[in-house]
Write a protein that holds these residues in place. Structure first.
Motif, short mmCIF file in Angstrom:
data_model
loop_
_atom_site.label_atom_id
_atom_site.label_comp_id
_atom_site.label_asym_id
_atom_site.label_seq_id
_atom_site.Cartn_x
_atom_site.Cartn_y
_atom_site.Cartn_z
N SER A 104 41.11 40.55 38.58
CA SER A 104 40.96 41.55 39.65
C SER A 104 39.49 41.73 40.02
O SER A 104 39.16 41.92 41.20
N GLU A 105 38.58 41.64 39.03
CA GLU A 105 37.16 41.76 39.35
C GLU A 105 36.71 40.58 40.21
O GLU A 105 35.98 40.74 41.19
N ASN A 106 37.16 39.39 39.85
CA ASN A 106 36.75 38.19 40.60
C ASN A 106 37.38 38.12 41.99
O ASN A 106 36.83 37.47 42.88
N MET A 112 33.82 38.76 46.39
CA MET A 112 34.03 37.67 47.34
C MET A 112 33.02 37.74 48.49
O MET A 112 32.64 36.71 49.05
N PHE A 113 32.56 38.93 48.80
CA PHE A 113 31.50 39.08 49.81
C PHE A 113 30.21 38.44 49.30
O PHE A 113 29.48 37.81 50.04
N ILE A 114 29.95 38.60 48.00
CA ILE A 114 28.77 37.97 47.39
C ILE A 114 28.92 36.45 47.40
O ILE A 114 27.95 35.72 47.66
N ALA A 124 32.56 26.56 44.98
CA ALA A 124 33.65 25.85 44.32
C ALA A 124 33.46 25.81 42.82
O ALA A 124 34.39 26.09 42.05
N VAL A 125 32.25 25.48 42.39
CA VAL A 125 31.97 25.39 40.95
C VAL A 125 32.08 26.76 40.29
O VAL A 125 32.68 26.90 39.21
N PHE A 126 31.53 27.78 40.93
CA PHE A 126 31.61 29.14 40.36
C PHE A 126 33.06 29.57 40.20
O PHE A 126 33.46 30.08 39.15
N VAL A 127 33.84 29.37 41.25
CA VAL A 127 35.24 29.79 41.22
C VAL A 127 36.00 29.05 40.12
O VAL A 127 36.73 29.66 39.33
N LEU A 128 35.84 27.73 40.06
CA LEU A 128 36.58 26.95 39.07
C LEU A 128 36.19 27.32 37.64
O LEU A 128 37.05 27.44 36.76
N ARG A 129 34.90 27.54 37.41
CA ARG A 129 34.42 27.81 36.06
C ARG A 129 34.62 29.28 35.64
O ARG A 129 35.18 29.57 34.59
N GLU A 130 34.14 30.19 36.49
CA GLU A 130 34.12 31.61 36.12
C GLU A 130 35.46 32.30 36.29
O GLU A 130 35.79 33.20 35.53
N VAL A 131 36.22 31.89 37.28
CA VAL A 131 37.48 32.56 37.56
C VAL A 131 38.65 31.88 36.85
O VAL A 131 39.53 32.54 36.31
N PHE A 132 38.64 30.55 36.84
CA PHE A 132 39.80 29.82 36.32
C PHE A 132 39.51 29.04 35.04
O PHE A 132 40.39 28.35 34.54
N ASP A 133 38.28 29.13 34.54
CA ASP A 133 37.91 28.53 33.26
C ASP A 133 38.25 27.04 33.20
O ASP A 133 38.73 26.53 32.18
N VAL A 247 44.40 46.41 46.74
CA VAL A 247 43.78 45.37 47.56
C VAL A 247 43.12 44.35 46.65
O VAL A 247 42.18 44.68 45.92
N ASN A 248 43.64 43.14 46.64
CA ASN A 248 43.07 42.08 45.78
C ASN A 248 42.97 42.53 44.33
O ASN A 248 42.01 42.24 43.63
N GLY A 249 43.98 43.27 43.89
CA GLY A 249 44.01 43.72 42.50
C GLY A 249 43.15 44.92 42.21
O GLY A 249 42.98 45.31 41.04
N ASN A 250 42.61 45.56 43.23
CA ASN A 250 41.73 46.71 43.06
C ASN A 250 42.18 47.87 43.95
O ASN A 250 42.83 47.65 44.99
N PRO A 251 41.86 49.12 43.56
CA PRO A 251 42.25 50.26 44.39
C PRO A 251 41.64 50.16 45.79
O PRO A 251 40.46 49.80 45.94
#
Length: 298
Positions: A104-106, A112-114, A124-133, A247-251
Motif C-alpha cells: 500500500s505504501e508503494n 507514485m508521484f515521486i 522499472a528497476v525500482f518497481v521490480l526490486r523495491e515493490v516486487f522483490d 485509494v491504491n490501498g490508502n485512505p
C-alpha cells in the motif's frame, strides 16, 4: 482466452494476471495502459516454448516489464505536453491491499508521484526490486542490462526516491485519524479548522488534465493551500460531499459536486498531519473509483 481454459500457457497467465497488471500499473500510473501491456504480454507469452521456461512468474514479469518500458517511454513524451501536474490514475482497492503495508505504501499516489521523476529504466528497476522483490538477474534480463548495471540503477533510484519520501511512515490508524479530521472540517465548512490538520509545509497537487480546472503547479504552504481550496469551493457553486474510500490501498476521499463525482483526493500523512494532498479531477482518470481493482505483489 476462455476457449483455451485448460491450456497451460493460459493457466499460467491467468494465475499471474493480477501481479502483471500491478507491475504494469506501478510503472505506468495508468490502468488503461496497464491493460494494454497485458494484451501485448499475452501475445508474446503464447509464442513461448514453456518447456524452456524455468520460472513462469519471472518470465511473465520480464515480458510485461519490457512492454511497460516501451509504453513508458511513449507516455513520457505525452506527459511533457500535459496541462499541469500529471498524477497517477487512482484505483479503488480491496481491504487486503491496505493490509499489505509495504504494498500500500508503494502504491500510494504520493510515492507514485515521486516515481514520475525517475527515468523509465530507473522506474522499472525500482518497481521490480523495491515493490516486487525481483532478483537482479531477472531485472537485468528485463531491461537488457548486466546484473551489475541493474544494481547500480537500483541504488541510484532508491537514493532518489528516499530523498523525497517521508522519513517516518505512519500507521493506517494515524492516516485514518488525519483523514477523519480533514473530512470533518470539510463537512462542517470549517476550512480554517483545516489549519489544525495541515502540516505547515503541506503540498497540494491537482490534476485536471486541461479538462477540469486545476492548479497548474503544486501549491505549497498551509495558508496558500487553504486559500486555494476555499476559492475552488466558492467557484464550484454547488454542494460538495465527501465519501471515505480506499485509494491504491490508502485512505482517500471521493468528492462529489451536486451528487456527481468531481474527483478523488489522496493523502500523505506525516507526524499526524496531512503533508500532501493529491487531487485527481481529470475525468479520464476517474473510471476506476467505483469498482475494485485487484492488485497484488505476489
Amino acid at each position: 482466452m476462455n476457449d483455451h481454459a485448460t491450456d497451460p500457457a493460459t493457466e499460467a497467465f491467468v494465475a499471474h494476471r493480477d501481479l502483471l497488471f500491478t507491475v504494469a500499473y506501478e510503472m505506468l500510473g495508468s490502468a488503461a495502459d496497464a491493460e494494454d501491456v497485458l494484451q501485448e504480454a499475452w501475445l508474446r507469452w503464447v509464442e513461448v516454448d514453456l518447456e524452456q521456461v524455468r520460472d513462469q512468474r519471472s518470465y511473465l514479469v520480464r515480458i510485461a516489464t519490457r512492454q511497460a518500458l516501451n509504453r513508458l517511454r511513449t507516455l513520457k513524451r505525452r506527459k511533457e505536453a500535459y496541462v499541469g501536474p500529471w498524477l497517477p490514475e487512482p484505483l479503488l482497492t480491496a481491504p487486503d491491499v491496505a493490509e499489505d503495508v509495504e504494498l500500500s505504501e508503494n502504491l500510494s499516489l504520493a510515492l507514485m508521484f515521486i516515481l514520475e521523476t525517475l527515468s523509465p529504466t530507473e522506474r522499472a528497476v525500482f518497481v521490480l526490486r523495491e515493490v516486487f522483490d525481483i532478483g537482479y538477474d531477472d531485472i537485468a534480463a528485463a531491461i537488457d542490462k548486466s546484473p551489475a548495471a541493474a544494481r547500480q540503477i537500483a541504488h541510484r533510484a532508491r537514493r532518489h526516491v528516499d530523498a523525497r519520501r517521508p522519513r517516518t511512515p505512519v500507521t493506517p490508524g494515524e492516516a485514518r485519524a488525519a483523514l477523519d479530521s480533514f473530512q470533518q472540517a470539510l463537512v462542517t465548512g470549517d476550512l480554517r479548522g483545516l489549519l489544525d490538520v495541515l502540516a505547515p509545509d503541506v503540498v497540494f497537487v491537482s490534476d485536471g488534465g486541461g479538462l477540469k480546472l486545476a492548479a497548474l503547479r503544486p501549491v505549497v504552504g498551509a495558508d496558500k493551500v487553504l486559500r486555494y481550496m476555499a476559492g475552488s469551493v466558492a467557484k464550484a457553486g454547488g454542494a460538495f460531499t465527501s465519501e471515505p474510500t480506499s485509494v491504491n490501498g490508502n485512505p482517500g476521499l471521493v468528492l462529489r459536486l451536486d451528487g456527481v463525482i468531481d474527483g478523488v483526493l489522496a493523502f500523505r500523512v506525516e507526524n499526524a498531519r496531512v503533508a500532501g494532498l493529491y487531487y485527481v479531477r481529470n475525468p479520464e482518470k476517474l473510471t476506476r473509483v467505483e469498482s475494485e481493482t485487484a492488485l497484488t505483489s505476489r
